[in-house]
Design a protein around this motif. Structure first.
Motif, PDB file in Angstrom:
ATOM      1  N   LEU A  12       0.890  -1.227   0.087  1.00 41.81           N
ATOM      2  CA  LEU A  12      -0.102  -0.046   0.072  1.00 41.81           C
ATOM      3  C   LEU A  12       1.165   1.364   0.172  1.00 41.81           C
ATOM      4  CD1 LEU A  12      -2.808   1.285  -0.043  1.00 41.81           C
ATOM      5  CD2 LEU A  12      -2.623   1.167   2.620  1.00 41.81           C
ATOM      6  N   ALA A  13       1.775   1.226   0.854  1.00 39.98           N
ATOM      7  CA  ALA A  13       2.854   2.481   0.871  1.00 39.98           C
ATOM      8  C   ALA A  13       3.493   2.582  -0.382  1.00 39.98           C
ATOM      9  CB  ALA A  13       3.872   2.296   1.995  1.00 39.98           C
ATOM     10  N   LEU A  54       4.232   5.647  -5.626  1.00 42.92           N
ATOM     11  CA  LEU A  54       4.409   5.672  -7.115  1.00 42.92           C
ATOM     12  C   LEU A  54       3.293   6.529  -7.715  1.00 42.92           C
ATOM     13  CD1 LEU A  54       5.147   1.872  -7.773  1.00 42.92           C
ATOM     14  CD2 LEU A  54       6.617   3.958  -8.002  1.00 42.92           C
ATOM     15  N   SER A  55       1.937   6.201  -7.175  1.00 44.64           N
ATOM     16  CA  SER A  55       1.044   7.013  -7.770  1.00 44.64           C
ATOM     17  C   SER A  55       1.221   8.574  -7.418  1.00 44.64           C
ATOM     18  CB  SER A  55      -0.207   6.599  -7.145  1.00 44.64           C
ATOM     19  OG  SER A  55      -0.481   6.755  -5.757  1.00 44.64           O
ATOM     20  N   LEU A 110      -2.224   0.625  -9.322  1.00 47.12           N
ATOM     21  CA  LEU A 110      -2.472  -0.648  -9.262  1.00 47.12           C
ATOM     22  C   LEU A 110      -2.016  -1.372  -7.893  1.00 47.12           C
ATOM     23  CD1 LEU A 110      -2.112  -1.738 -12.962  1.00 47.12           C
ATOM     24  CD2 LEU A 110      -4.254  -1.393 -11.940  1.00 47.12           C
ATOM     25  N   ILE A 111      -0.876  -1.127  -7.797  1.00 48.47           N
ATOM     26  CA  ILE A 111      -0.141  -1.857  -6.469  1.00 48.47           C
ATOM     27  C   ILE A 111      -1.143  -1.441  -5.304  1.00 48.47           C
ATOM     28  CG2 ILE A 111       1.639  -1.994  -5.260  1.00 48.47           C
ATOM     29  CD1 ILE A 111       3.501  -1.645  -7.642  1.00 48.47           C
ATOM     30  N   ALA A 112      -1.162   0.004  -5.046  1.00 48.19           N
ATOM     31  CA  ALA A 112      -2.252   0.312  -3.923  1.00 48.19           C
ATOM     32  C   ALA A 112      -3.259  -0.014  -3.904  1.00 48.19           C
ATOM     33  CB  ALA A 112      -1.966   1.996  -3.992  1.00 48.19           C
ATOM     34  N   SER A 113      -4.023  -0.221  -4.913  1.00 48.70           N
ATOM     35  CA  SER A 113      -5.366  -0.889  -5.093  1.00 48.70           C
ATOM     36  C   SER A 113      -5.522  -2.430  -4.647  1.00 48.70           C
ATOM     37  CB  SER A 113      -5.878  -0.871  -6.493  1.00 48.70           C
ATOM     38  OG  SER A 113      -6.127   0.823  -6.784  1.00 48.70           O
ATOM     39  N   ALA A 114      -4.293  -3.056  -4.987  1.00 48.23           N
ATOM     40  CA  ALA A 114      -4.265  -4.628  -4.704  1.00 48.23           C
ATOM     41  C   ALA A 114      -3.951  -4.589  -3.421  1.00 48.23           C
ATOM     42  CB  ALA A 114      -3.385  -5.145  -5.608  1.00 48.23           C
ATOM     43  N   ALA A 115      -3.184  -3.612  -2.731  1.00 42.37           N
ATOM     44  CA  ALA A 115      -2.721  -3.762  -1.176  1.00 42.37           C
ATOM     45  C   ALA A 115      -3.952  -3.562  -0.401  1.00 42.37           C
ATOM     46  CB  ALA A 115      -1.627  -2.980  -1.010  1.00 42.37           C
ATOM     47  N   GLY A 116      -4.628  -2.331  -0.954  1.00 42.70           N
ATOM     48  CA  GLY A 116      -5.848  -2.024  -0.112  1.00 42.70           C
ATOM     49  C   GLY A 116      -6.936  -3.038  -0.156  1.00 42.70           C
ATOM     50  N   LEU A 117      -7.218  -3.561  -1.391  1.00 47.79           N
ATOM     51  CA  LEU A 117      -8.172  -4.728  -1.544  1.00 47.79           C
ATOM     52  C   LEU A 117      -7.845  -5.893  -0.643  1.00 47.79           C
ATOM     53  CD1 LEU A 117     -10.587  -5.637  -2.840  1.00 47.79           C
ATOM     54  CD2 LEU A 117      -9.367  -6.532  -4.787  1.00 47.79           C
TER      55      LEU A 117
END
Length: 640
Positions: A31-32, A37-38, A51-58
């Protein structure tokens, strides 16, 4: 049970699977990184970062959601076990070892308990939680109970403990508690239940079993039962004392064993057939008059077999009740024989009750009296013509029956048709345990023929067999009766002594047969010379007497004497010869106060005087005989 303990309020463990620390760190790092990156000014880094933040949040959201669901389920399970622990009927106690500041073991402390445990173990209103186990248990139970708890912890296996328990200050009866001691992490779970009712039921069952066993053993008939269960089919489960005594086999050698090898083969085979008949038709069966060969000899038995059902509705046992009727059968045969003897005996038998009402008669009595049972049964014996037993006119009956003796003697029986019978009667009584008369027994023997024969013999003993006239014995009796009548009703009484002249010559010349014929003819002629009220007797040989009652005067006696002389002097035809035997007669008239003996002496003396005077005449004795004197001048025939 251990899962229940782990899931209740006193220490509910989490049952969900926690996410690993690495997965949490990766999700957080992802998430961090995605946020970083975003936020980059380079567009090439923003899309991968998003995408990485969305996947980690999900991932973190899904993990959180799964955790919430697991927590909710855990809370529901916790509330469920709390309700179970609170509402169950067993007491649940959580024990934890308690240690001192220096780590020394001080005992087991109650960490948690439910309400039922408080009701079972607490002696007062104080809660169990926080108390030491030794403070709850009675002193006599502490050592054994602690030993069980230690054994459960050391072995890791549940232990069972059951004991009688009386709470301090409780006035109620002793209660029984059953404990399951279950080792768990960090302590011991104690599951307790009150088994007092079960113990009481067991005691009642034992008492009932003892009662019924005693009852069955005390029964006078043999009682035994055999199992029909497949695992124990044919084995004896009941064998009472009567069975042991009859078959000479004690119960400890029979119970649990089959009939083979214990009883004779014919008894075993017959018993199997009977049991099979009960199983085919499960009802009470009666097998009468069975012969059993026992060590005490042959016995006759009435056997009853009945099915005994178990709790599953199937036949569990076959109960047998054997009643030894050998004595009853023998008694019945004896009674049958006695009844037949009574029916066949020629003596009439009558049984009456205490008040002399007839209850039984035999055929001989009915034949004797010509009556039917309906005419006899229930009627008074006295009304049927029998001699009464109370205030009886038969001498000695009352005294004999009062003394429980038998009386025998002659009696008179009047039949319904008017016939009168002479009987020989025997009377006895039956009494109960209180010696009160319950029945009277009469036994009649018809002796009418015998009595008639006796009377005939008596008459023959008083009559001359040749002439049919009364003999010397009858003369004495009739003279005595005539004297009594003459004294009671003043009247004249005369006696004639008649002797035949020349009778000895007839016997010597023509024989005794001719003499007997002559005597019979003389007797007939004498009877024609006197009145019907007069009595002609033959004393002996050719001597005859005549008793003249009511002869009005001496002249009448003279006329009778003359008639006798005339008729007896008529010749008799003997062997073609005319034979004359004349009479010599002595006559005497009774004087006042004179005895019969004196009267006869005077008549006899007068008869001898007539013989001395020339025979074929008579002499009247005018006065009583005096010493050395005759009757004065005797009167010859025709003289007074």
């Amino acid at each position: 049970m251990s899962s229940l303990i782990h899931s209740m309020i006193m220490g509910t463990p989490t049952t969900h699977r926690r996410p690993s620390v690495a997965a949490q760190l990766l999700s957080t790092a992802g998430l961090a990184l995605g946020i970083a990156l975003s936020s980059s000014p380079h567009s090439s880094a923003q899309w991968p970062g998003a995408l990485i933040a969305s996947a980690a949040g999900l991932t973190m959201w899904l993990s959180h959601r799964r955790m919430c669901k697991t927590l909710q389920k855990t809370l529901q399970t916790e509330r469920l076990w709390q309700a179970v622990a609170k509402g169950c009927e067993v007491g649940i106690v959580m024990l934890q070892p308690r240690r001192g500041p220096l780590g020394r073991f001080m005992g087991y402390q109650i960490a948690q308990s439910n309400q039922q445990a408080h009701a079972l173990l607490s002696a007062n209103a104080a809660p169990l939680q926080g108390q030491m186990l030794v403070d709850v248990l009675p002193s006599q139970l502490q050592h054994g109970f602690l030993h069980r708890v230690n054994a459960a912890i050391e072995s890791g296996l549940p232990q069972i403990e059951e004991h009688a328990y009386v709470r301090p200050g409780d006035q109620r009866a002793t209660r029984w508690l059953h404990h399951q001691i279950i080792p768990i992490d960090g302590g011991v779970a104690l599951v307790s239940r009150d088994t007092t009712e079960a113990h009481q039921a067991m005691n009642v069952a034992r008492e009932r079993e003892a009662f019924y066993r005693t009852l069955v053993d005390c029964l006078p008939m043999a009682v035994f039962a055999r199992s029909t269960r497949p695992s124990s089919a044919g084995e004896y489960v009941v064998w009472n004392k009567a069975s042991a005594e009859i078959m000479q086999l004690p119960a400890d050698k029979v119970l649990g064993r089959k009939a083979n090898g214990l009883l004779p083969s014919e008894i075993t085979r017959r018993g199997d057939e009977q049991d099979l008949a009960v199983l085919r038709d499960p009802r009470i069966h009666h097998f009468p008059n069975l012969v059993y060969r026992t060590p005490n000899g042959e016995r006759i038995v009435d056997l009853i077999k009945a099915p005994v059902y178990g709790v599953d509705g199937e036949v569990d046992h076959i109960l047998s009740i054997a009643h030894d009727v050998t004595a009853q059968r023998e008694a019945a045969e004896q009674l049958k024989l006695a009844s037949r003897v009574i029916d066949e005996t020629g003596d009439a038998i009558v049984v009456s009750d205490a008040v002399d009402r007839i209850v039984m008669v035999n055929p001989a009595f009915l034949n004797l009296t010509g009556m039917t049972p309906a005419e006899v049964i229930g009627r008074s014996a006295e009304l049927l013509g029998m001699s009464p037993l109370r205030e009886s006119h038969l001498p000695g009956v009352t005294q004999a029956l009062h003394g429980s003796q038998r009386w025998s003697g002659e009696s008179h029986q009047v039949c319904q048709d008017g016939r009168q019978l002479d009987t020989w009667l025997s009377v006895s009584t039956l009494r109960n345990d209180l010696q009160k008369v319950t029945q009277h027994i009469r036994v009649f023997s018809d002796i009418s023929v015998l009595k008639a024969h006796q009377r005939e013999l008596a008459e023959q003993a008083r009559h001359d067999s040749l002439t049919g006239l009364p003999n010397r014995r009858a003369f004495g009796e009739r003279l005595g009766q005539a004297l009594a009548r003459a004294r009671r009703n003043p009247q004249t009484l005369g006696v004639l002594y008649v002797d035949l002249d020349g009778f000895k010559g007839v016997n010597d010349r023509y024989g005794h047969a001719a003499g007997d014929k002559l005597l019979a003819e003389v007797a007939k002629r004498l009877l024609t010379c006197v009145r019907l009220t007069d009595c002609v007797c033959r004393l002996a040989g050719d001597e005859f007497t005549v008793i003249l009652e009511g002869a009005g005067n001496p002249g009448e006696m003279v006329r009778i004497c003359q008639r006798i002389v005339e008729r007896l002097s008529v010749p008799h035809d003997i062997a073609g010869d005319a034979v004359v035997v004349s009479p010599s007669i002595g006559a005497a008239i009774m004087q006042s106060g004179e005895t019969g003996e004196a009267l006869c002496q005077r008549a006899d003396a007068a008869m001898y005087a007539a013989k001395h005077a020339g025979k074929a005449g008579f002499v009247m004795s005018k006065a009583p005989i005096t010493s050395d004197a005759e009757d004065g001048p005797p009167l010859r025939q025709g003289a007074i």
